[in-house]
Scaffold this motif. Structure first.
Motif, PDB file in Angstrom:
ATOM      1  N   PRO A  36       0.556  -1.391  -0.406  1.00 46.02           N
ATOM      2  CA  PRO A  36      -0.017   0.268   0.266  1.00 46.02           C
ATOM      3  C   PRO A  36       0.921   1.443  -0.410  1.00 46.02           C
ATOM      4  CG  PRO A  36      -1.069  -1.541   1.562  1.00 46.02           C
ATOM      5  CD  PRO A  36       0.092  -2.320   0.991  1.00 46.02           C
ATOM      6  N   ARG A  37       0.585   2.087  -0.844  1.00 43.22           N
ATOM      7  CA  ARG A  37       1.242   3.595  -0.776  1.00 43.22           C
ATOM      8  C   ARG A  37       0.514   4.729  -0.411  1.00 43.22           C
ATOM      9  NH1 ARG A  37       3.990   5.824  -4.833  1.00 43.22           N
ATOM     10  NH2 ARG A  37       4.318   3.996  -6.156  1.00 43.22           N
ATOM     11  N   PRO A  38       1.415   5.276   0.862  1.00 43.07           N
ATOM     12  CA  PRO A  38       0.337   6.745   1.124  1.00 43.07           C
ATOM     13  C   PRO A  38      -0.409   7.906   0.279  1.00 43.07           C
ATOM     14  CG  PRO A  38       2.787   6.859   1.550  1.00 43.07           C
ATOM     15  CD  PRO A  38       2.828   5.584   1.138  1.00 43.07           C
ATOM     16  N   VAL A  39      -1.089   7.946   1.323  1.00 44.18           N
ATOM     17  CA  VAL A  39      -2.011   8.733  -0.480  1.00 44.18           C
ATOM     18  C   VAL A  39      -1.925  10.108  -0.115  1.00 44.18           C
ATOM     19  CG1 VAL A  39      -4.565   9.962  -0.843  1.00 44.18           C
ATOM     20  CG2 VAL A  39      -4.067   7.314  -0.540  1.00 44.18           C
ATOM     21  N   ILE A  40      -1.232  10.899  -0.813  1.00 45.72           N
ATOM     22  CA  ILE A  40      -0.338  12.688  -0.900  1.00 45.72           C
ATOM     23  C   ILE A  40      -0.930  13.076  -1.305  1.00 45.72           C
ATOM     24  CG2 ILE A  40       1.196  13.907  -0.282  1.00 45.72           C
ATOM     25  CD1 ILE A  40       2.007  11.686   1.578  1.00 45.72           C
ATOM     26  N   GLU A  41      -1.616  14.150  -0.728  1.00 42.02           N
ATOM     27  CA  GLU A  41      -2.029  15.642  -1.542  1.00 42.02           C
ATOM     28  C   GLU A  41      -1.449  16.161  -2.592  1.00 42.02           C
ATOM     29  OE1 GLU A  41      -4.921  17.636   0.645  1.00 42.02           O
ATOM     30  OE2 GLU A  41      -6.155  18.436  -0.800  1.00 42.02           O
ATOM     31  N   ILE A  42      -0.568  16.282  -3.808  1.00 36.51           N
ATOM     32  CA  ILE A  42       0.083  17.438  -3.867  1.00 36.51           C
ATOM     33  C   ILE A  42      -0.660  18.996  -4.497  1.00 36.51           C
ATOM     34  CG2 ILE A  42       1.566  17.092  -5.703  1.00 36.51           C
ATOM     35  CD1 ILE A  42       2.154  14.558  -5.466  1.00 36.51           C
ATOM     36  N   ILE A  43      -0.011  20.160  -3.650  1.00 36.84           N
ATOM     37  CA  ILE A  43      -0.488  21.455  -4.190  1.00 36.84           C
ATOM     38  C   ILE A  43       0.495  22.078  -5.031  1.00 36.84           C
ATOM     39  CG2 ILE A  43      -1.376  23.100  -3.521  1.00 36.84           C
ATOM     40  CD1 ILE A  43      -2.089  21.255  -0.727  1.00 36.84           C
ATOM     41  N   GLU A  44       0.297  22.383  -6.185  1.00 38.79           N
ATOM     42  CA  GLU A  44       1.056  23.110  -7.072  1.00 38.79           C
ATOM     43  C   GLU A  44       0.689  24.602  -6.570  1.00 38.79           C
ATOM     44  OE1 GLU A  44       3.049  21.122 -10.575  1.00 38.79           O
ATOM     45  OE2 GLU A  44       1.185  21.442 -10.529  1.00 38.79           O
TER      46      GLU A  44
END
Lengths: 258, 258
Positions: A36-44
């Motif tokens: 499982p991969r941690p879920v990361i929110e990416i904000i540019e």
């Protein structure tokens, strides 16, 4: 353009995956097809800044909330509209207390997760769209830093007018914000200066969200001081009646319908 | 171009911040000028995929390592070159065991963190640059998925030639890789197909890293099966003598100088 995302429901895909990781419901994102991969929110940000933040907090139970979230929900009265319901953490808590609450979001995927978690009353759309047809409310919650939805000087009057159109007499808005001006980090102070030079509020962020293959378009999201908020509210159907800044730089602003 | 990063030492800035968060040494990235922000490595693929991963693992002590890392360090003999030393977790462990180890990296910032953590022998540059002037080694470690440094069919022969030029007789390469073909996720299987159509290996990823204001240029990083690895090694000064795939899809490949 190399590396450009496809426009889509970024927030919904991310919340769906965060929900899958947290509960085992639905397929989880995997590393190497297995782990499982941690879920990361990416904000540019439009100056090239990028930040990642674990998405898990959207699903946090009340025990894991910040103190200002508890103080916010303790302030609600009557019928509540949770503006930007996200994964439903606030709406579920209010529902369990017997508070009549409607969750509004522009993300279909987020609303699906809310529905699955048991949020009963959900609306897909913007506050403007909801104002045309929706019922009337006593309290509007803008938590999770959603003072951001004021966007800036152009949008704030229309946003507040839409909430006024949805409001019963004596209604309040309880909005969570962050004062951005405490930092000395040149990455941020320089951006504030750039913004002012182009006629924007210092913390009027131009952002897009990305998750896996998807991106949003660029949009404005406002991080402002209480003084700036007061200026934006001036001349609208609302007045700023209380500021709780016990958790500076975060604050809870309460607006009341005139 | 809106949102484009500045080219710079992405990895070094990220490792510096991860080290600051882990130890309190140096300024930490903050949210709202106050709360520490988790350090996230952001990886973009040229088809628009973006993933974020917490950077903390670069600093993990041996207790937190995956089993294959322990098996890899137990295999080293003689003088060791740690190719892509990162924040120095492997080099520090070997040093503590009395193994003569040199850490090589192209990131100056990462080398500064290694130095601060106590890694004694460090080289800034590529294996090619080091081959011109460096001493000779018995073991080359390519851990942390650094089979990736083979890049693809074009680069692998030159990369392996540089390691051969740095090798004492009987030297080995111990390389950690991941078989990418176990997934059924169309985001990945579709990319593998696209790659093959353009004459590349399926898992020959075209990536760039981003951290805060910085980005790398686009570069190739190879994720390949053991069969593909064997094909790349064929005809070079090295032969594939062992594959440990006890932790599939991960594997440790051992190459020996002919």
């Amino acid at each position: 353009m190399q590396g450009e995302p496809t426009i889509g429901d970024v927030f919904g895909e991310m919340i769906r995956d965060a929900y899958a990781v947290a509960t085992g419901i639905g397929p989880r994102p995997l590393v190497g097809g297995r782990l499982p991969r941690p879920v990361i929110e990416i904000i540019e940000r439009d100056d090239g800044l990028v930040n990642g933040a674990p998405a898990q907090h959207y699903l946090d139970p009340p025990e894991a909330w910040q103190p200002y979230d508890h103080r916010a929900v303790d302030r609600v009265e009557g019928r509540v509209l949770d503006v930007g319901v996200g994964a439903g953490r606030i709406a579920l808590h209010l529902q369990a207390r017997g508070v009549p609450v409607t969750g509004l979001d522009t993300s279909e995927g987020a609303l699906r997760v809310c529905r699955h978690r048991g949020v009963r009353d959900l609306v897909w759309g913007t506050v403007d769209e909801h104002a045309d047809v929706g019922p009337r409310y006593d309290t509007f919650l803008l938590l999770g830093n959603n003072v951001g939805l004021f966007e800036g000087r152009d949008r704030a009057p229309a946003f507040l007018a839409a909430l006024a159109a949805l409001a019963r007499p004596g209604a309040t808005i309880i909005a969570h914000g962050t004062d951005p001006y405490g930092t000395t980090d040149p990455v941020h102070t320089g951006y504030h200066e750039l913004n002012r030079r182009r006629g924007r509020l210092g913390g009027q962020l131009r952002l897009r969200l990305r998750y896996r293959m998807l991106g949003t378009g660029w949009f404005d999201y406002l991080v402002c001081s209480v003084d700036e908020l007061a200026e934006l509210v001036h001349g609208t159907p609302w007045r700023l009646v209380d500021v709780d800044d016990a958790d500076r730089p975060y604050y809870l602003a309460t607006l009341r319908l005139r």
